[in-house]
Write an enzyme that holds these catalytic residues in place. Structure first.
Site, PDB file in Angstrom:
ATOM      1  N   GLU A 151     -19.095  -8.579  -3.000  1.00 28.21           N
ATOM      2  CA  GLU A 151     -19.375  -9.965  -3.388  1.00 28.21           C
ATOM      3  C   GLU A 151     -18.406 -10.897  -2.664  1.00 28.21           C
ATOM      4  O   GLU A 151     -17.222 -10.612  -2.584  1.00 28.21           O
ATOM      5  CB  GLU A 151     -19.202 -10.087  -4.906  1.00 28.21           C
ATOM      6  N   CYS A 260      -7.937 -12.831  -6.566  1.00 27.18           N
ATOM      7  CA  CYS A 260      -8.467 -12.024  -5.450  1.00 27.18           C
ATOM      8  C   CYS A 260      -7.472 -11.829  -4.306  1.00 27.18           C
ATOM      9  O   CYS A 260      -7.071 -10.702  -4.032  1.00 27.18           O
ATOM     10  CB  CYS A 260      -9.739 -12.664  -4.924  1.00 27.18           C
TER      11      CYS A 260
HETATM   12  C1  UGA Z   1     -11.815 -15.601  -2.577  1.00 23.66           C
HETATM   13  C2  UGA Z   1     -12.741 -15.587  -1.353  1.00 23.66           C
HETATM   14  O1  UGA Z   1     -12.776 -16.885  -0.750  1.00 23.66           O
HETATM   15  C3  UGA Z   1     -14.150 -15.177  -1.745  1.00 23.66           C
HETATM   16  O2  UGA Z   1     -14.969 -15.091  -0.585  1.00 23.66           O
HETATM   17  C4  UGA Z   1     -14.092 -13.811  -2.434  1.00 23.66           C
HETATM   18  O3  UGA Z   1     -15.367 -13.391  -2.873  1.00 23.66           O
HETATM   19  C5  UGA Z   1     -13.168 -13.886  -3.641  1.00 23.66           C
HETATM   20  O4  UGA Z   1     -11.857 -14.313  -3.203  1.00 23.66           O
HETATM   21  C6  UGA Z   1     -13.110 -12.524  -4.254  1.00 23.66           C
HETATM   22  O5  UGA Z   1     -12.627 -11.606  -3.591  1.00 23.66           O
HETATM   23  O6  UGA Z   1     -13.635 -12.334  -5.353  1.00 23.66           O
HETATM   24  P1  UGA Z   1     -11.384 -17.319  -4.602  1.00 23.66           P
HETATM   25  O7  UGA Z   1     -10.195 -16.478  -4.920  1.00 23.66           O
HETATM   26  O8  UGA Z   1     -12.314 -17.714  -5.687  1.00 23.66           O
HETATM   27  O9  UGA Z   1     -12.292 -16.589  -3.491  1.00 23.66           O
HETATM   28  O10 UGA Z   1     -10.838 -18.666  -3.989  1.00 23.66           O
HETATM   29  P2  UGA Z   1     -10.639 -19.329  -2.550  1.00 23.66           P
HETATM   30  O11 UGA Z   1     -11.433 -20.562  -2.487  1.00 23.66           O
HETATM   31  O12 UGA Z   1     -10.823 -18.358  -1.465  1.00 23.66           O
HETATM   32  O13 UGA Z   1      -9.094 -19.726  -2.639  1.00 23.66           O
HETATM   33  C7  UGA Z   1      -8.081 -18.733  -2.766  1.00 23.66           C
HETATM   34  C8  UGA Z   1      -6.703 -19.359  -2.718  1.00 23.66           C
HETATM   35  O14 UGA Z   1      -6.388 -19.808  -1.407  1.00 23.66           O
HETATM   36  C9  UGA Z   1      -6.524 -20.575  -3.620  1.00 23.66           C
HETATM   37  O15 UGA Z   1      -5.288 -20.497  -4.266  1.00 23.66           O
HETATM   38  C10 UGA Z   1      -6.550 -21.750  -2.664  1.00 23.66           C
HETATM   39  O16 UGA Z   1      -5.813 -22.848  -3.140  1.00 23.66           O
HETATM   40  C11 UGA Z   1      -5.904 -21.139  -1.445  1.00 23.66           C
HETATM   41  N1  UGA Z   1      -6.263 -21.809  -0.176  1.00 23.66           N
HETATM   42  C12 UGA Z   1      -7.531 -21.775   0.283  1.00 23.66           C
HETATM   43  C13 UGA Z   1      -5.272 -22.459   0.563  1.00 23.66           C
HETATM   44  O17 UGA Z   1      -4.088 -22.503   0.173  1.00 23.66           O
HETATM   45  N2  UGA Z   1      -5.628 -23.048   1.744  1.00 23.66           N
HETATM   46  C14 UGA Z   1      -6.875 -23.023   2.223  1.00 23.66           C
HETATM   47  O18 UGA Z   1      -7.117 -23.580   3.325  1.00 23.66           O
HETATM   48  C15 UGA Z   1      -7.859 -22.381   1.477  1.00 23.66           C
END
Ligand code: UGA
Length: 433
Positions: A151, A260
């Protein structure tokens, strides 16, 4: 199709309700009876935009139901999705106890052909273990297939991600399994990649590890920007315009959190170690991520000098916007460190306050950003909720003891903040004020 979802957590609930929405008959189950009872009464344990409505509609149309009985779910469904949690063990390895338990139960209760699909994030070769476990515990000679269908949904936009995915990855070993999954996903009309099971498992870990690497890379650059006076947003833009690199996941900040990335990077490092490969790059990715919080704390100290007895207003607690999830949220670590230095901490979050109340102590919970700002020595942006982008800054300025904003997510423009009379400190932004 008749589908069982075993594990009604984040991935399970979204997957189950979306499959129901596509016209399938879905049973969601979980070993937490209380959770299933609540879901039966329409109480959804997580905040995810659109999920509650989707569940309600599909329950009403009798396409979705909740049952505490894994036996019922396995007996009634040809396709069984395993969506239980795979948390980290103390040493960073993925804990596969839940997967093993569920697999044994499936083996015991299946009475005719079943396709068992692993959707939880698991280390490469878990599919093999599932197969062997079923063969060991199965009572009669019944045919079955195992498949991997990782997923990729993101919290906060999970339903949209499910319905409009960039790709669907299906790892299979038989024609029958392949056809069932192709048919199941047909209505989504999305790019489909069919692979072997191990490659599918690796795609998931590799994708999350690569995204985490992108984030740590830009965070490392933010340090260089701070030292030189360059602007990390402009650097990210310039890099991102190269289509081979892309702008996404190049937002510098206080590091990645959530349930994640931290867990999956750890688990990937561990499985590689087990396989005899030291993935040093990922160890560095993890280290940079941890250092980013210290970097933020340094900024707070540089701005306030003495932290003891200062009141700090934290804007945002969830690990990212549009969710109430605070698992591995940088906010928790920042608050702990500030409290250790003797700061008084006030917090506000549009969704995460109820969950935060359960884990934070000696903190003042505020109902809006203005109550938060009143008599605070500084505002600290920890989560980039949209509502923080449109605050009444003149009102905030009057309420704060001093007009200081430390922006851990770079949501404001330094020049504009200076114009409004704030001392503004971002992450790797050109200094103003
Ligand atoms: C992440 C992946 O993006 C999904 O594709 C995956 O399915 C999911 O993990 C999983 O393995 O279940 P998620 O943890 O919901 O999704 O959130 P993200 O939007 O990826 O953000 C993760 C973290 O990275 C957050 O703390 C966000 O603030 C940080 N982030 C994201 C940054 O610091 N900089 C960015 O440019 C992007």
């Amino acid at each position: 199709m008749n589908i069982a979802i075993i594990g009604s957590g984040y991935v399970g609930l979204v997957t189950g309700s979306c499959f129901a929405e596509l016209g399938n008959k879905v049973i969601c189950t979980d070993n937490n009876r209380k959770k299933i009872e609540s879901l039966k009464q329409g109480i959804v344990p997580i905040y995810e935009p659109g999920l509650e409505e989707l569940i309600r509609n599909n329950v009403k149309r009798k396409r979705l139901k909740f049952s505490p009985s894994i036996k019922e779910a396995v007996r009634d469904s040809e396709v069984i999705f395993i969506t239980v949690g795979t948390p980290s063990l103390e040493n960073g390895e993925a804990d596969l106890t839940g997967i093993e338990n569920v697999t044994r139960n499936i083996a015991v209760y299946m009475n005719t052909y079943r396709l068992i699909v692993e959707k939880s994030t698991v280390p490469v070769e878990t599919g093999n273990w599932i197969k062997r476990t079923i063969q060991t515990y199965i009572k009669k000679k019944i045919s079955f297939d195992v498949a991997s269908n990782p997923e990729f949904l993101r919290e906060g936009q999970a339903i949209n991600d499910f319905m409009h995915p960039d790709r669907i990855v299906i790892g299979v070993e038989s024609k029958r399994a392949k056809e069932i999954l192709i048919n199941l996903y047909k209505p989504l009309n999305a790019p489909l990649l069919i692979t072997d099971i191990k490659s599918a498992e690796l795609i998931k870990h590799a994708s999350n590890a690569f995204l985490a690497t992108k984030i740590s890379f830009i965070n490392a650059l933010s340090r260089i920007c701070d030292k030189t006076g360059a602007d990390v947003k402009e650097v990210a833009m310039g890099m991102g315009l190269d289509r081979r690199i892309g702008r996404a996941f190049l937002d510098a900040g206080i590091g990645y959190g959530g349930s994640c990335f931290p867990k999956d990077v750890d688990a990937f490092i561990k499985i590689c170690e087990k396989l005899g490969y030291d993935f040093g790059l990922l160890k560095e990715v993890k280290k940079i991520n941890q250092q980013q919080i210290e970097f933020m704390l340094r900024k707070i100290k540089d701005a306030l000098w003495i932290i003891k007895d200062k009141t700090i207003g934290i804007l945002g607690l969830s690990f990212k916007p549009n969710t109430d999830d605070i698992r591995n949220a940088p906010s928790l670590e920042i608050i702990k460190a500030l409290q250790a230095e003797g700061a008084k901490v006030k917090v506000y979050d549009p969704q995460a306050l109820p969950k935060a109340r359960a884990v934070l102590s000696n903190v003042k919970f505020c109902l809006n950003p203005y109550i938060l700002a009143r008599d605070s020595d500084c505002l600290l942006v920890v989560t980039e909720w949209d509502e923080f982008k449109e605050l009444d800054f003149l009102r905030l300025k009057k309420l704060l003891k001093r007009p200081l904003i430390i922006d851990g997510r770079n949501i404001y423009e330094p020049k504009l903040m200076q114009k409004l009379g704030f001392t503004y400190i971002g992450i790797g932004r050109k200094p103003y004020g």
